[in-house]
Design an enzyme around this catalytic site. Sequence first.
Site, short mmCIF file in Angstrom:
data_model
loop_
_atom_site.label_atom_id
_atom_site.label_comp_id
_atom_site.label_asym_id
_atom_site.label_seq_id
_atom_site.Cartn_x
_atom_site.Cartn_y
_atom_site.Cartn_z
CE1 TYR A 15 45.29 -62.58 44.90
CE2 TYR A 15 43.95 -61.43 43.28
CZ TYR A 15 45.10 -61.50 44.06
OH TYR A 15 46.03 -60.50 43.97
CG LEU A 37 35.74 -75.84 47.11
CD1 LEU A 37 36.18 -77.16 47.76
CD2 LEU A 37 36.63 -74.71 47.65
CG ASP A 63 26.53 -73.65 42.68
OD1 ASP A 63 25.84 -72.61 42.55
OD2 ASP A 63 27.31 -74.06 41.81
CE LYS A 89 39.52 -64.69 38.87
NZ LYS A 89 40.56 -64.17 39.71
CB SER A 129 34.36 -55.41 37.98
OG SER A 129 35.39 -55.22 37.04
CE1 TYR A 153 33.38 -61.03 36.13
CE2 TYR A 153 34.45 -59.19 35.02
CZ TYR A 153 34.17 -59.89 36.17
OH TYR A 153 34.65 -59.44 37.38
CE LYS A 157 31.61 -59.34 38.93
NZ LYS A 157 31.42 -60.02 40.21
CE1 TYR A 181 35.80 -55.46 45.38
CE2 TYR A 181 36.31 -57.47 44.18
CZ TYR A 181 35.70 -56.84 45.24
OH TYR A 181 35.03 -57.59 46.17
CG ASN A 183 43.39 -53.96 36.70
OD1 ASN A 183 42.58 -53.05 36.57
ND2 ASN A 183 43.70 -54.77 35.71
CG LEU A 204 50.57 -57.55 33.24
CD1 LEU A 204 51.14 -57.99 31.90
CD2 LEU A 204 50.57 -56.03 33.35
NE ARG A 235 43.34 -52.46 31.92
CZ ARG A 235 43.49 -51.97 30.69
NH1 ARG A 235 44.07 -50.79 30.52
NH2 ARG A 235 43.07 -52.64 29.64
P1 NAD Z 1 38.15 -66.30 42.37
O1 NAD Z 1 37.72 -67.13 41.22
O2 NAD Z 1 39.48 -66.56 42.98
O3 NAD Z 1 37.06 -66.36 43.53
C1 NAD Z 1 35.70 -66.59 43.28
C2 NAD Z 1 35.25 -67.74 44.16
O4 NAD Z 1 33.87 -67.98 43.96
C3 NAD Z 1 36.00 -69.05 43.84
O5 NAD Z 1 36.49 -69.59 45.04
C4 NAD Z 1 34.92 -69.94 43.22
O6 NAD Z 1 35.14 -71.30 43.50
C5 NAD Z 1 33.66 -69.39 43.88
N1 NAD Z 1 32.43 -69.59 43.10
C6 NAD Z 1 32.22 -69.31 41.79
N2 NAD Z 1 30.95 -69.60 41.46
C7 NAD Z 1 30.34 -70.07 42.59
C8 NAD Z 1 29.04 -70.54 42.88
N3 NAD Z 1 28.09 -70.62 41.94
N4 NAD Z 1 28.77 -70.94 44.14
C9 NAD Z 1 29.73 -70.89 45.10
N5 NAD Z 1 30.97 -70.46 44.88
C10 NAD Z 1 31.29 -70.06 43.64
O7 NAD Z 1 38.05 -64.76 41.93
P2 NAD Z 1 38.48 -63.44 42.68
O8 NAD Z 1 39.53 -62.80 41.87
O9 NAD Z 1 38.70 -63.71 44.11
O10 NAD Z 1 37.16 -62.58 42.47
C11 NAD Z 1 36.15 -62.47 43.45
C12 NAD Z 1 35.05 -61.59 42.93
O11 NAD Z 1 35.59 -60.32 42.58
C13 NAD Z 1 34.36 -62.11 41.68
O12 NAD Z 1 32.99 -61.84 41.78
C14 NAD Z 1 34.99 -61.29 40.57
O13 NAD Z 1 34.12 -61.15 39.47
C15 NAD Z 1 35.21 -59.96 41.27
N6 NAD Z 1 36.27 -59.17 40.65
C16 NAD Z 1 37.52 -59.72 40.49
C17 NAD Z 1 38.51 -58.98 39.86
C18 NAD Z 1 39.88 -59.58 39.62
O14 NAD Z 1 40.60 -59.10 38.73
N7 NAD Z 1 40.30 -60.59 40.37
C19 NAD Z 1 38.26 -57.68 39.41
C20 NAD Z 1 36.99 -57.15 39.62
C21 NAD Z 1 36.00 -57.91 40.25
N1 UFG Z 2 48.22 -57.67 29.32
C1 UFG Z 2 49.26 -58.01 28.49
N2 UFG Z 2 49.61 -59.33 28.42
C2 UFG Z 2 48.98 -60.30 29.13
C3 UFG Z 2 47.92 -59.93 29.98
C4 UFG Z 2 47.55 -58.60 30.04
O1 UFG Z 2 49.85 -57.16 27.84
O2 UFG Z 2 49.35 -61.48 29.01
C5 UFG Z 2 47.85 -56.25 29.45
C6 UFG Z 2 46.43 -55.93 29.02
O3 UFG Z 2 46.36 -55.66 27.64
C7 UFG Z 2 46.10 -54.71 29.91
C8 UFG Z 2 46.90 -54.97 31.18
O4 UFG Z 2 47.92 -55.90 30.82
O5 UFG Z 2 46.60 -53.54 29.29
C9 UFG Z 2 46.06 -55.57 32.31
O6 UFG Z 2 45.39 -56.72 31.82
P1 UFG Z 2 44.64 -57.73 32.82
O7 UFG Z 2 44.11 -58.85 31.98
O8 UFG Z 2 45.53 -58.08 33.95
O9 UFG Z 2 43.47 -56.84 33.42
P2 UFG Z 2 42.26 -56.09 32.71
O10 UFG Z 2 42.39 -54.64 33.07
O11 UFG Z 2 42.17 -56.42 31.28
O12 UFG Z 2 40.99 -56.73 33.41
C10 UFG Z 2 40.89 -56.93 34.82
C11 UFG Z 2 40.02 -58.14 35.10
C12 UFG Z 2 38.62 -57.86 34.66
C13 UFG Z 2 38.11 -56.62 35.31
C14 UFG Z 2 39.04 -55.48 35.04
C15 UFG Z 2 38.61 -54.24 35.78
O13 UFG Z 2 40.50 -59.27 34.41
O14 UFG Z 2 37.79 -58.92 35.06
O15 UFG Z 2 40.37 -55.82 35.44
O16 UFG Z 2 38.47 -54.54 37.14
F1 UFG Z 2 36.90 -56.33 34.83
#
Ligand code: NAD
Ligand code: UFG
Length: 343
Positions: A15, A37, A63, A89, A129, A153, A157, A181, A183, A204, A235
């Site tokens: 993403y 993937l 990988d 994640k 994160s 998780y 980090k 990051y 949200n 969410l 958030r």
């Molecule tokens: P995502 O799952 O869409 O992207 C992660 C990618 O890494 C995927 O394409 C997956 O196939 C690949 N991957 C996983 N393990 C692997 C491995 N061992 N080798 C090679 N590829 C691998 O997730 P995202 O939302 O794009 O998140 C990217 C990064 O940002 C992650 O490290 C995640 O923890 C971090 N992050 C995401 C969020 C969020 O809410 N999306 C918030 C904070 C931090």
């Molecule tokens: N929520 C709902 N219903 C749902 C999903 C979420 O009410 O179906 C609420 C949660 O309780 C929270 C808010 O919406 O109050 C946001 O929830 P998310 O699950 O979208 O996000 P979080 O803040 O819980 O967590 C996200 C990522 C984590 C990351 C964190 C901080 O999932 O990996 O942001 O970056 F660590």
Amino acid sequence: MTKKQTILVTGGAGYIGSHTCIELIQAGYQVIVVDNLSNSSQESLKRVATIVGCEPVVFYSVDIRDQQGLEQVFSEHAIDSVIHFAGLKAVGESVQQPVAYYDNNVSGTVTLLKVMQKYAVKQLVFSSSATVYGDPQTVPIQEHFPRSATNPYGRSKLIIEDILMDLQQSAPEWQIALLRYFNPVGAHSSGQIGEDPRGVPNNLMPYIARVAVGTYPQLSVFGNDYPTPDGTGVRDYIHVVDLAKGHVAALHAFHNPQVPHLLAVNLGTGQGYSVLEMIKAFEQASECKIAYQIVERRAGDVAACFADPQLAKELLAWQAEKSLVEMCADVWRWQQQNPKGYR
Ligand code: NAD
Ligand code: UFG
């Protein structure tokens, strides 16, 4: 003419990674993607090339725990810097499968660092994160706030941040940006790439979008008795394109002698929205009614989490620009154009 900088993007098919590839290519970088993937599809990268109108993105289905596979990539390309997104994640899954999370996230990063050391690549941008702040005592959150983890998780980090700090201390020529990051939501304005969670979304925004298209009948709002203005969780939602630009800004900062070699920086907007405000904003953007019911709090959730974004402004010359309306409109466009995601 100066040579294009070559950036290895681990997890680049995912993403945030796919949106970052667009910003990198548009900023003039050569991009190499490594992804296993496990949570994405190569289709995202095909669409990246279509959006920017470039040659297919160079892609390795590798990988990051596979040292030989990674070495081959480093031996075939003169890599200048790495942006490291690859990782698992899902918070709930990490509680069920902690070993898989430590193996993938921590061991994978250690393997990547070994290969970077071997090939003398010493610039790294890491996807951290806001989860590293645990349950913050106050908001907005500043980078010096204490760090803690409430699940495997988040602990992965924290451990990776610690490893990277140790590495940078042992070898001060390394330049490392820990980007925390908040949200990430939204999608590219073309509607061609976006978030494509497998199975039932944990987060969410993608859940709301699927209620809007009728995949699910209603949203469960996890608790309305938090100490927040309307009782639901608050958030800091940040548009994924703004977030992607933050990575380009971090690469630029590596060339600024004023900027320290180790950075830990919040990437957020500084603005918190509640769950009910998010529902309302999405209803306005989509003109769909989002049915919801209030249910119990979700274990591990905090009341409010939003960034103080000032340090990113100072060090990276970056700030988020896109509004909540754009976040919702872009998710809705992506969801409507791709009701089954990339499949
Ligand atoms: P995502 O799952 O869409 O992207 C992660 C990618 O890494 C995927 O394409 C997956 O196939 C690949 N991957 C996983 N393990 C692997 C491995 N061992 N080798 C090679 N590829 C691998 O997730 P995202 O939302 O794009 O998140 C990217 C990064 O940002 C992650 O490290 C995640 O923890 C971090 N992050 C995401 C969020 C969020 O809410 N999306 C918030 C904070 C931090
Ligand atoms: N929520 C709902 N219903 C749902 C999903 C979420 O009410 O179906 C609420 C949660 O309780 C929270 C808010 O919406 O109050 C946001 O929830 P998310 O699950 O979208 O996000 P979080 O803040 O819980 O967590 C996200 C990522 C984590 C990351 C964190 C901080 O999932 O990996 O942001 O970056 F660590």
